[in-house]
Design an enzyme around this catalytic site. Structure first.
Site, short mmCIF file in Angstrom:
data_model
loop_
_atom_site.label_atom_id
_atom_site.label_comp_id
_atom_site.label_asym_id
_atom_site.label_seq_id
_atom_site.Cartn_x
_atom_site.Cartn_y
_atom_site.Cartn_z
CG HIS A 53 4.07 3.15 -11.51
ND1 HIS A 53 2.97 3.82 -11.04
CD2 HIS A 53 3.87 2.94 -12.83
CE1 HIS A 53 2.13 3.97 -12.04
NE2 HIS A 53 2.66 3.47 -13.14
CG HIS A 59 4.47 1.23 -6.88
ND1 HIS A 59 5.45 1.05 -7.82
CD2 HIS A 59 3.54 0.29 -7.13
CE1 HIS A 59 5.13 0.04 -8.59
NE2 HIS A 59 3.97 -0.44 -8.20
CB CYS A 117 -4.61 -11.14 -17.60
SG CYS A 117 -3.50 -9.75 -17.91
CB CYS A 132 -4.34 -8.82 -14.11
SG CYS A 132 -4.91 -7.60 -15.28
CB CYS A 172 -5.44 -7.58 -20.44
SG CYS A 172 -5.34 -6.56 -18.95
CG HIS A 222 -1.37 -5.73 -18.16
ND1 HIS A 222 -2.39 -6.03 -17.29
CD2 HIS A 222 -0.37 -5.21 -17.40
CE1 HIS A 222 -2.04 -5.73 -16.06
NE2 HIS A 222 -0.82 -5.22 -16.09
CE LYS A 278 -3.61 0.95 -16.36
NZ LYS A 278 -3.51 0.75 -14.97
CE LYS A 315 8.01 0.41 -17.94
NZ LYS A 315 8.03 -0.93 -17.40
N1 MSP Z 1 1.46 -7.25 -6.13
C1 MSP Z 1 0.14 -6.77 -6.15
C2 MSP Z 1 -0.32 -6.39 -4.75
C3 MSP Z 1 -0.30 -7.50 -3.75
S1 MSP Z 1 -0.84 -6.97 -2.17
C4 MSP Z 1 -1.02 -8.38 -1.31
C5 MSP Z 1 0.05 -5.50 -7.03
N2 MSP Z 1 1.19 -4.87 -7.29
S2 MSP Z 1 1.29 -3.53 -8.17
O1 MSP Z 1 2.69 -3.23 -8.23
O2 MSP Z 1 0.61 -3.69 -9.41
O3 MSP Z 1 0.52 -2.42 -7.36
C6 MSP Z 1 0.91 -2.09 -6.03
C7 MSP Z 1 0.07 -0.95 -5.51
O4 MSP Z 1 0.31 0.23 -6.29
C8 MSP Z 1 -1.43 -1.22 -5.58
O5 MSP Z 1 -2.09 -0.72 -4.43
C9 MSP Z 1 -1.85 -0.43 -6.80
O6 MSP Z 1 -3.19 -0.02 -6.77
C10 MSP Z 1 -0.93 0.76 -6.69
N3 MSP Z 1 -0.80 1.44 -7.97
C11 MSP Z 1 -0.14 1.05 -9.09
N4 MSP Z 1 -0.32 2.00 -10.06
C12 MSP Z 1 -1.11 3.00 -9.60
C13 MSP Z 1 -1.48 4.27 -10.06
N5 MSP Z 1 -1.22 4.72 -11.28
N6 MSP Z 1 -2.10 5.10 -9.18
C14 MSP Z 1 -2.32 4.75 -7.87
N7 MSP Z 1 -1.97 3.56 -7.41
C15 MSP Z 1 -1.57 2.57 -8.30
O7 MSP Z 1 -1.04 -5.16 -7.43
#
Ligand code: MSP
Length: 471
Positions: free
Chosen positions: A18, A21, A124, A127, A143, A146, A293, A296
């Site tokens: 995404h 990430h 949830c 989350c 939530c 979600h 935010k 989907k």
């Molecule tokens: N699996 C957990 C993290 C475990 S770390 C021991 C998780 N995964 S996640 O896929 O939801 O998010 C991974 C990272 O991407 C997190 O730092 C999260 O904040 C970041 N992001 C996900 N969507 C985001 C945005 N739209 N903008 C910026 N960062 C975001 O949480």
């Protein structure tokens, strides 16, 4: 030479990468490249979070074996990281056999702080988080992230005694032994810590099968966050190996949404294991799409690969590292992205390189090769404080300033006047300033900065435009 360990949050593999990430990877990469630039040795961890019901259910929905589903998605993350021009030294998948075994050993070592009790409350799956009654009330049982109703859980779980560590955690945060950035998040966490109950750290196997088994209890599986947080040290070899060369981490990069796990449960785990806390917990804001935010269901999700393919990796890194504020939520729109490419990268930087190189080439100017570009103190102070978008703004001002100086000093007029010495000095000054700015660009735009260094090697030749204009 210092040894520096930098970590990124490990994403859930219930889908392709995404755009959000990219933030963890790019910010951590700036940190890694900066430390290499100042002579440090760096280890950069990345990985994938593969357990939990969210992933298990998704694989089931798609009719794919979960092992295959997670392996395919883990590969997509590896490809994505490479596309961002980020290179990691260590990659952990939480389904790796070594990781699972080490997690179980970690559990054994934490046993004095673990007890069994009944959990009845809300959860949830989106989350992967236990929800308090207060939150349940505030969100009307659904939530907000979600858009799914919370589930009611009633099961016997293992609990981790956060209460054993609360005072020490508070002190570590207050004294900045573990510095939480930005400062306003530190205050939020201190408040959250006050009300933090002991946390449930396992799930009943009848509810969750896809996880690391709790050692010595067939009926329970570890809560996904315990297994996920442990990744930062299992990947270094803990507890089999002595990790003191690399741990504590210099910086752990996480999104603001998951700071609470890293600032409360994680330090408690580390304290229980007798390990020091990370020096810096850097929490970035969210990337929004048209002010909202990305989701989907709203249909405003931006595909990061499409953005990368549009103008290449440096244009991507430029936008996400300068125009997405390091700490605050910021908006991505295609319009802003295109403007930043054409008006800033192509105009301010691309044209500057072409202009100076063409002038040097035309007038047979050679650059003094003994010149050593330096990092300015102001830049270093931003970089040392993880204020990357500010550091980038600072470098950009330098670039704009060189453009202004060319207009004022008019080297083409000096060439015409035939004053070779003056022209040579003027051009060497301008190129020297550009190479200093270029040195500071290295952590941000590694490809472009390498090309710029090549252009200004004698004999100077402009070469292809760095950022061809599209409008
Ligand atoms: N699996 C957990 C993290 C475990 S770390 C021991 C998780 N995964 S996640 O896929 O939801 O998010 C991974 C990272 O991407 C997190 O730092 C999260 O904040 C970041 N992001 C996900 N969507 C985001 C945005 N739209 N903008 C910026 N960062 C975001 O949480």
């Amino acid at each position: 030479m210092k040894k520096i360990y930098i970590t990124t949050a490990i994403p859930y593999v219930n889908g392709a990468p995404h755009i959000g990430h990219a933030m963890d990877y790019c910010l951590a990469d700036v940190c890694a490249r900066y430390h290499k630039l100042i002579g440090d040795e760096v280890r950069y961890q990345a990985g994938t979070d593969e357990h939990g019901n969210k992933i298990f259910q998704k694989a089931k929905e798609l009719g794919v074996p979960v092992e295959q589903y997670t392996a395919e998605n883990a590969d997509k993350f590896k490809e994505f990281i490479a596309k961002l021009n980020v290179s990691y030294t260590d990659f952990v998948r939480t389904t790796d056999e070594n990781h699972e075994r080490r997690c179980q050993e970690i559990w054994e070592r934490l046993k004095d702080h673990i007890y069994k009790s009944k959990y009845e409350g809300w959860y949830c799956t989106g989350c992967e988080r236990f929800i308090t009654d207060k939150e349940y009330e505030e969100n009307g049982g659904v939530c907000p992230d979600h858009q799914k109703p919370y589930e009611r859980l009633k099961e016997e779980n293992y609990y981790f005694k956060i209460s054993d560590f609360k005072n020490e955690i508070r002190e570590a945060i207050e004294t900045d032994e573990m510095l939480i950035l930005p400062d306003f998040r530190k205050k939020e966490i201190l408040k959250l810590l006050e009300d933090s109950p002991d946390v449930s750290i396992s799930r009943d196997k009848s509810q969750l099968t896809w996880g690391v088994p709790v050692p010595g209890d067939d009926s329970q599986v570890m809560y996904v966050w315990i297994d996920a947080l442990a990744n930062y040290i299992t990947v270094l070899g803990f507890p089999d190996a002595d990790i003191s060369d690399w741990w504590p981490a210099e910086a752990q990069f996480v999104g603001k949404d998951i700071l609470r796990f890293h600032a409360i449960i994680w330090p408690a785990m580390l304290m229980g294991l007798g390990l020091p806390l990370p020096r810096n917990l850097v929490s970035h804001g969210m990337v929004l799409s048209n002010g909202q935010k990305m989701s989907k269901s709203i249909g405003n999700v931006v595909d990061p690969v499409e953005v990368l393919d549009k103008h290449g990796v440096d244009a991507f890194r430029y936008f996400f590292l300068r125009h997405i504020d390091t700490f605050a939520d910021s908006d991505f729109t295609w319009e802003k992205f295109e403007n930043s490419y054409n008006n800033e990268l192509a105009n301010d930087l691309g044209n500057l390189v072409q202009r100076l190189a063409t002038l040097a080439n035309k007038n047979d100017i050679s650059f003094d090769e003994s010149f050593k570009p330096e990092l300015s103190e102001e830049y270093k102070s931003y970089m040392n404080n993880f204020e990357y978008s500010k550091a980038f703004d600072f470098v950009w001002e330098k670039i704009q300033d060189i453009n202004r100086r060319i207009d004022e000093e008019k080297p083409w007029a000096l060439a015409k006047s035939g004053d070779v010495e003056k022209l040579n000095n003027c051009m060497n000054d301008l190129i020297g300033s550009l190479l200093c700015a270029n040195e500071m660009l290295k952590p941000f735009l590694p490809n472009a900065s390498e090309k710029i260094s090549e252009v200004f090697k004698n004999p100077i030749k402009p070469g292809e435009p760095l950022f061809p204009k599209t409008v």
